[in-house]
Structure formats: C-alpha cells, structure tokens
Design an enzyme around this catalytic site. Structure first.
Site, short mmCIF file in Angstrom:
data_model
loop_
_atom_site.label_atom_id
_atom_site.label_comp_id
_atom_site.label_asym_id
_atom_site.label_seq_id
_atom_site.Cartn_x
_atom_site.Cartn_y
_atom_site.Cartn_z
N HIS A 227 -2.01 -37.32 -7.45
CA HIS A 227 -0.60 -37.46 -7.95
C HIS A 227 -0.28 -36.42 -9.11
CE1 HIS A 227 3.15 -39.17 -8.53
NE2 HIS A 227 3.08 -39.02 -9.86
N TYR A 231 2.49 -33.29 -10.36
CA TYR A 231 3.17 -32.95 -11.48
C TYR A 231 2.73 -31.52 -12.24
CZ TYR A 231 5.13 -37.56 -11.83
OH TYR A 231 5.78 -38.50 -11.43
N HIS A 378 10.76 -37.29 1.16
CA HIS A 378 10.70 -37.52 -0.44
C HIS A 378 10.07 -36.04 -0.89
CE1 HIS A 378 9.53 -38.57 -4.33
NE2 HIS A 378 8.25 -38.51 -4.28
N PHE A 379 9.17 -35.46 -0.17
CA PHE A 379 8.44 -34.44 -0.91
C PHE A 379 9.11 -33.01 -0.54
CE2 PHE A 379 4.86 -35.41 2.14
CZ PHE A 379 5.01 -34.29 2.99
N HIS A 380 9.95 -33.11 0.59
CA HIS A 380 10.51 -31.96 0.75
C HIS A 380 11.80 -31.66 -0.04
CE1 HIS A 380 8.19 -31.56 4.51
NE2 HIS A 380 8.52 -30.10 4.29
N ARG A 443 4.92 -40.79 9.97
CA ARG A 443 4.91 -39.21 9.43
C ARG A 443 3.39 -38.72 10.14
NH1 ARG A 443 2.29 -39.43 3.10
NH2 ARG A 443 1.97 -37.05 3.64
N ARG A 444 2.99 -37.43 10.00
CA ARG A 444 1.82 -36.85 10.40
C ARG A 444 1.69 -37.14 11.88
NH1 ARG A 444 -0.68 -39.83 6.28
NH2 ARG A 444 -0.85 -38.81 4.11
FE1 HAS Z 1 6.61 -38.51 -5.21
C1 HAS Z 1 4.63 -39.61 -2.55
C2 HAS Z 1 6.46 -41.74 -6.33
C3 HAS Z 1 7.92 -37.46 -8.07
C4 HAS Z 1 5.54 -35.43 -4.44
N1 HAS Z 1 5.47 -37.53 -3.84
C5 HAS Z 1 4.92 -38.05 -2.66
C6 HAS Z 1 4.22 -37.10 -1.79
C7 HAS Z 1 4.27 -35.99 -2.41
C8 HAS Z 1 5.11 -36.31 -3.71
C9 HAS Z 1 3.79 -34.59 -2.08
O1 HAS Z 1 5.03 -44.37 -5.97
C10 HAS Z 1 3.58 -37.37 -0.78
C11 HAS Z 1 1.80 -37.53 -0.83
C12 HAS Z 1 1.16 -37.50 0.54
O2 HAS Z 1 0.90 -36.56 1.18
O3 HAS Z 1 0.92 -38.72 0.80
N2 HAS Z 1 7.25 -39.42 -7.10
C13 HAS Z 1 7.08 -40.65 -7.22
C14 HAS Z 1 7.67 -41.08 -8.57
C15 HAS Z 1 8.23 -39.82 -9.08
C16 HAS Z 1 7.82 -38.82 -7.82
C17 HAS Z 1 7.98 -42.14 -9.21
N3 HAS Z 1 6.90 -36.90 -6.17
C18 HAS Z 1 7.50 -36.59 -7.34
C19 HAS Z 1 7.59 -35.11 -7.56
C20 HAS Z 1 6.90 -34.58 -6.54
C21 HAS Z 1 6.28 -35.50 -5.67
C22 HAS Z 1 8.15 -34.42 -8.90
C23 HAS Z 1 6.54 -33.17 -6.14
C24 HAS Z 1 6.97 -32.08 -7.03
N4 HAS Z 1 5.44 -40.25 -4.70
C25 HAS Z 1 5.87 -41.63 -5.19
C26 HAS Z 1 5.06 -42.54 -4.40
C27 HAS Z 1 4.53 -41.73 -3.38
C28 HAS Z 1 5.00 -40.53 -3.13
C29 HAS Z 1 4.80 -43.83 -4.56
C30 HAS Z 1 3.70 -42.44 -2.13
C31 HAS Z 1 4.40 -43.10 -1.00
C32 HAS Z 1 3.66 -43.36 0.08
O4 HAS Z 1 3.70 -44.58 0.30
O5 HAS Z 1 2.71 -42.57 0.83
C33 HAS Z 1 8.99 -39.66 -10.23
O6 HAS Z 1 8.19 -38.97 -11.07
C34 HAS Z 1 10.47 -39.28 -9.90
C35 HAS Z 1 10.95 -39.36 -11.35
C36 HAS Z 1 12.45 -38.40 -11.27
C37 HAS Z 1 13.67 -38.78 -11.86
C38 HAS Z 1 14.59 -37.82 -11.81
C39 HAS Z 1 15.10 -37.15 -13.04
C40 HAS Z 1 16.05 -36.02 -12.81
C41 HAS Z 1 16.06 -34.79 -13.41
C42 HAS Z 1 17.09 -33.80 -12.91
C43 HAS Z 1 18.25 -33.81 -13.96
C44 HAS Z 1 19.16 -33.08 -13.33
C45 HAS Z 1 20.42 -32.34 -14.19
C46 HAS Z 1 21.34 -31.68 -13.26
C47 HAS Z 1 20.35 -32.55 -15.31
C48 HAS Z 1 13.72 -39.93 -12.32
C49 HAS Z 1 15.20 -34.33 -14.24
C50 HAS Z 1 22.62 -31.61 -13.78
C51 HAS Z 1 23.70 -31.89 -12.77
C52 HAS Z 1 24.91 -32.16 -13.05
C53 HAS Z 1 25.69 -32.53 -11.96
C54 HAS Z 1 25.49 -31.29 -14.13
#
Ligand code: HAS
Length: 552
Positions: A227, A231, A378-380, A443-444
């Site tokens: 995990h 990050y 999700h991860f794409h 998947r996979r």
């Molecule tokens: Fe995830 C599975 C939970 C973030 C990558 N994640 C994965 C896997 C990958 C991955 C590769 O709880 C698969 C692993 C595998 O092969 O099995 N993930 C989360 C949570 C977050 C999260 C809670 N993941 C990421 C990030 C990744 C990533 C970042 C890669 C870079 N993820 C999971 C969970 C799994 C999971 C479970 C397991 C699923 C399973 O069952 O297998 C959080 O960190 C996300 C928080 C993000 C936000 C968004 C904030 C928004 C921002 C943008 C602001 C935009 C602006 C633009 C200002 C709350 C900062 C302005 C726009 C205008 C309109 C002006």
C-alpha cells in the site's frame, strides 16, 4: 550550501546526466510494458490469440512489473534527485552523486535480470508475486537489487538534505527537499516489509532450502509494503502539484505549512493500512482489519487537504490576475501550457479515482469489488492516469531543462494532444473495467467465456471496449515516446525548472515539522500497533505452509 534562490541557474551537468539516465530507463520500461499491455488487452477482448510460446500471464507480469515497479521507481528517483539538487544549492554533493549512480546501477541490473527471467517464463507470478506461486530465485534476487538500489538514492537524498540543514542552521528546508525526504523515509520503512518477505521467506524457499512457505505472513508482509508503494507513486505527483504547478500558473503556493503537514500525515498513515488489500482473506481477525480500515480513512485526509490547497492556489492566482465571479479564475488557468494541462487532467481524474479508493476501503463494498475488474479500473485511474499524466507533464520541462534545450510551442501542442488521447483511451478502458467489475468480471484472468456462461457472455462487450481503450492508450504511449525523443532533440536554449514560492514565508511553518525523531517514532508506533499482534499470531500459530506451485 544555500537554497538555490537563483531560479535560472541550471542543475550541475553531472547531476543532469544522472537524472536523465533514470528518466530514459523509465520511458524504455514504459514502452515495453505498454506493448505487453496492448497485447493482453486484445487477448482479453477476444481480438487475438497469442503464439503458443507466449503466455497471457507472462505478459501480465511483464506489464505490471515494467509499468508499476520499473517506470515509476526510475522516474520518481530521477525527479526527486533533480529537485533536491535544484533546491539545495544547484547540485548533489559528490558522495550523494556517487550513491545515486550506485543506486542506478543496482536498479538497472535488477531490472535487466528480472525482465530476462520474465521473458524466459520463469517468473510468471504477476507484479504482486504472491506465494505459493513460485518464481526462479534469481527473480527475487533481481527484486532485492531494485529495492536496495533505491535505498542508495534515498540515502543520497538524505545526505544532501542534511548537509543543507547544517549549513543553514535554524532555517526551514526548501519544500521540494523536505517532501523528497518524507517520501524516501516512507519508502525505506515500507520496503523493510517486502525485503523481509523476499530475503527470509521467498529466496530460501525458491532455492529449496526450506520446503514450505507461510503464505499468510508473506502476503501480509507484501501489503505492508504494497500500500505505501502506491503513495510512493502519488507523493512525487503531489510534489509537482504543490511545488511546480503554482509557479507554472504564475502564482504562489497557498500554504507551506499545510503542504508539509499533508506530507507528514501521508508518512504516518500510508504504512499501517495494508490489510485493506486483504479484507476478504481469512486468517486475520476482524478487529485488526477494522483498525486498519480506520487508519485508511485517516490517509484520505492529506489528499483532501491537497485538493483544498490546489483549489485555493488556483482561485487566488486567478483573482490576482483579475478574475471575477465565482468561477472566473478557472478561465485564467494556462490551458495551452502542457506543463499545466497534463498534470491538471491527472488532478481532475483523481477526484473519481480517490472516491473509488474510499469505496474499496469500506469493508462491505470491498466484498462486492474485491478481485474484480473494478480494482483494475481503480488503479488505472489513480496510477496510470493521475500519476502517469503528472509524470508526463513533468517530463516536458524536466528533459529540456536538464539538457539545455527549449520547450517549443510545437511540443506544448503535441503534449496536449498526447494528454487528450490518453484521457480518451483511459475513459474507454477504465470505465468498462469499473462497470464489468461491478457485474462480477474477475481481474487477473485471460480470455474465457467460462463455457459460454451467460454472465461471462454479458461481460464480453465491456472487454472489447477495454481493448479499444487499450489500443487508443497505446497510440498515446507511442506519441509520448516520440515526444520524449523530440524533447531530447529540441533546439538549444533554456527551459526553466519551475519552483514556486509560498504565499506565507516557510519560516512561519512550525519547527516541529522537521523534528524527524518525533515523526519516525510515531511511524514505528503506528506500524507496531497495526501489525505486531496479528503478525505474531501468524508466526506463532502458523498454518502448515505451502509447497511451491508453478501454474504456467
Ligand atoms: Fe488504491 C487497490 C484504497 C488511492 C493504487 N489501489 C489498489 C491497487 C492499486 C492502487 C495499484 O481499501 C491494486 C493493488 C492490487 O494489485 O491488488 N486507494 C485506496 C484509498 C485511496 C487509494 C482509500 N490507490 C490510491 C492511489 C493509488 C492506488 C493514489 C496509486 C497511485 N486501493 C484501495 C483499496 C484497495 C486498493 C482498499 C484494495 C482493493 C481490493 O479489494 O483489492 C485514497 O488514498 C484516495 C484518496 C484520494 C482522494 C481524492 C482527492 C482529490 C485530489 C484531486 C483534487 C483535484 C483538483 C483539480 C484540485 C480523496 C487531491 C481541480 C479541479 C477542478 C474542477 C478545478
């Protein structure tokens, strides 16, 4: 050592070479991984069948390893070395530079050995290399080389930072350097888990020195690292959003203290949360899963702080430039500047991508999506769009600023076209992955209709849409490689390395933020609280352990 206040000063040529070497290997891996991705997407969509001597899972392993581990790690280390050199005096100290090259050599050797074993079909274990599937021991040794190589560069970053602090007593460090130190600290703590798994479990088992492996323990150690790994991809993208983007849009960072605090929270909460990848697995009590889900929700907070900070920076910059009304600032953003456009698209996508993460982390909803194509979707979005587009956006100014060349208006246009193609391809691919996943498509897996089961037949149009998206993405990837080559051959000249100032002086930021002893102690405590009891349980009450399986 002084902060590089002369923004126009280029990075030392010797450091430029080191950084460029990392960036070029990263894009080489992206190209190879992209070819594997294109083929596997077309197989899964039923469009092609592979020659008998190439396996689907072999391609899937190559794709995952080259994209998720090699492209990212090389790019991140190159980018962070460049920013640390830039902001701590314009160069790396000789020892740091030497360590950087040693790390580069180790990571490159590991990548070459690992790729050879994947191509020989002796390591078809996917990028998560879950036991009891067993690869050649040399594949695990290759992974050790990549991880320990990255530690060398981490030490290089710490060294430059420390020397800067010594010669600038009482001053707050440059924000880029601070963020790089936090990222590498997190990485070095987290990789201890996977290092332990590989060195004490997988290598002895794959050499046949022990017969069986404790599967539960190995998977938990993997996710203790797995995990924070995501990050490790995200934090350098955040460095760009906090430190580079405000300068590119002609403004200042909203708050230095907020930016630093969000990184410290990422350091604290990104490690003790690996069980959210194992919510559906037996052998871990629901209490420890619950605790880690709570901590997962905590790690969302720094991302929400980041969203707030970016919005604030955009709005305040726009208003200073004369914007009026509620959303007038939006029009003031530099839409024709690829240094902004590509990372901005990454930010935009991170809103639904992050929401998807919160869904995954919620135990009951995880039961619906776990091991389905939803997770691949999700991860794409997170890694392959938000992070990758930010890295592409960095590339457009990083390469010419290292090589003393100009970022031409033609490159801006090509970069924007590349970003749009990427977005279209990802829309088709990721939207169909999310949808098919909700309908239960796993998947996979290679192409199969499960003996023409109606559910599997129903998934097929989505798999075809995924393949179409993959083909469009591949076109975007080829254009990106073309753009990298064009950047290397751009007309001689000058390109700025953009580093923003903060609206408020960093000197107002609490000194506590740089008391590393406090933060590292808190990290250790949180990791111990989250992991020590359940892992001791896995060691003290082990299941019989598993003999190896080679399923391909
Ligand atoms: Fe995830 C599975 C939970 C973030 C990558 N994640 C994965 C896997 C990958 C991955 C590769 O709880 C698969 C692993 C595998 O092969 O099995 N993930 C989360 C949570 C977050 C999260 C809670 N993941 C990421 C990030 C990744 C990533 C970042 C890669 C870079 N993820 C999971 C969970 C799994 C999971 C479970 C397991 C699923 C399973 O069952 O297998 C959080 O960190 C996300 C928080 C993000 C936000 C968004 C904030 C928004 C921002 C943008 C602001 C935009 C602006 C633009 C200002 C709350 C900062 C302005 C726009 C205008 C309109 C002006």
């Amino acid at each position: 050592m002084k902060t590089d206040t002369n923004q126009a000063l280029p990075i030392d040529r010797r450091d430029s070479k080191l950084v460029l070497a990392h960036i070029l290997i990263a894009f080489g891996a992206l190209l190879l991984g992209g070819i594997a991705g294109l083929l596997q997407g077309m197989v899964r969509g039923g469009m092609i069948t592979l020659p008998a001597d190439i396996g689907y899972y072999q391609l899937l392993t190559a794709h995952g390893v080259l994209m998720a581990l090699v492209f990212t790690t090389f790019f991140i280390i190159g980018f962070m070395l460049s920013g640390v050199a830039k902001t701590t005096g314009g160069q790396l100290l000789p020892l740091a530079r030497r360590l950087g090259w040693i790390g580069f050599a180790m990571m490159t050797a590991g990548t070459v050995i690992g790729t050879i074993f994947i191509l020989l079909n002796k390591a078809t274990v996917l990028y998560t290399f879950y036991a009891p599937m067993q690869a050649s021991p040399w594949y695990y040794i290759a992974l050790v080389l990549v991880v320990t190589g990255s530690w060398m560069s981490g030490i290089a970053i710490f060294y430059n930072y420390r020397r800067w602090k010594k010669s600038n007593r009482g001053k707050m460090s440059p924000l880029f350097a601070f963020m790089a130190v936090v990222t590498m600290t997190m990485w070095m703590v987290a990789t201890l888990g996977v290092a332990f798994e590989i060195v004490f479990q997988l290598i002895p088992w794959s050499f046949g020195w022990v017969e069986r492996v404790n599967v539960m323990l190995s998977r938990s150690l993997f996710w203790l690292f797995g995990h924070p790994l995501v990050y490790f991809w995200l934090m350098p993208a955040y460095i760009c959003w906090y430190v580079v983007i405000p300068k590119v849009i002609g403004g200042k960072l909203f708050s230095d203290a907020l930016a630093r605090l969000s990184f410290l929270l990422l350091l604290l909460f990104s490690i003790p949360v690996g069980f959210h990848h194992q919510l559906m697995e037996p052998g871990i009590s629901s209490f420890w899963k619950y605790l880690q889900v709570v901590l997962t929700m905590m790690v969302v907070i720094p991302s929400l702080m980041t969203a707030f900070s970016i919005f604030a920076t955009f709005e305040r910059t726009g208003r200073l430039q004369g914007a009026t009304g509620l959303f007038g600032w939006f029009k003031k953003l530099p839409w024709k500047d690829v240094r902004f456009f590509a990372p901005f698209m990454g930010m935009l996508i991170f809103i639904p991508a992050g929401a998807g993460g919160i869904i995954n982390a919620s135990n009951q909803m995880n039961a619906v999506v776990h091991n389905t194509l939803w997770v691949t979707g999700h991860f794409h979005l997170t890694a392959a769009t938000s992070v990758a587009l930010t890295f592409f956006g960095i590339t457009y100014w990083l390469i010419p600023s290292l090589t003393g060349r100009t970022l031409t208006s033609r490159m801006h246009k090509l970069g924007i076209v590349q970003t749009v193609i990427w977005m279209i391809g990802m829309f088709f691919m990721s939207a169909s992955m999310h949808t098919a996943g909700l309908f239960g498509s796993p998947r996979r897996t290679a192409y199969t209709t499960y003996q023409d089961h109606p559910d599997a037949i129903f998934w097929m149009p989505y798999h075809v849409a995924m393949a179409v998206g993959g083909i469009i993405l591949f076109a975007g990837l080829v254009l990106m490689i073309y753009n990298v080559i064009s950047l290397l051959r751009a007309p001689k000249g000058y390109t700025e390395y953009p580093i923003a100032e903060s609206e408020e002086s960093p000197e107002l930021t609490p000194r506590l933020f740089e008391r590393w002893g406090v933060w590292i102690t808190l990290v250790v405590v949180l990791v111990l609280v989250a992991y020590s009891m359940p892992m001791m349980d896995m060691v003290n009450h082990p299941v019989p352990g598993s003999k190896p399986f080679v399923t391909w």
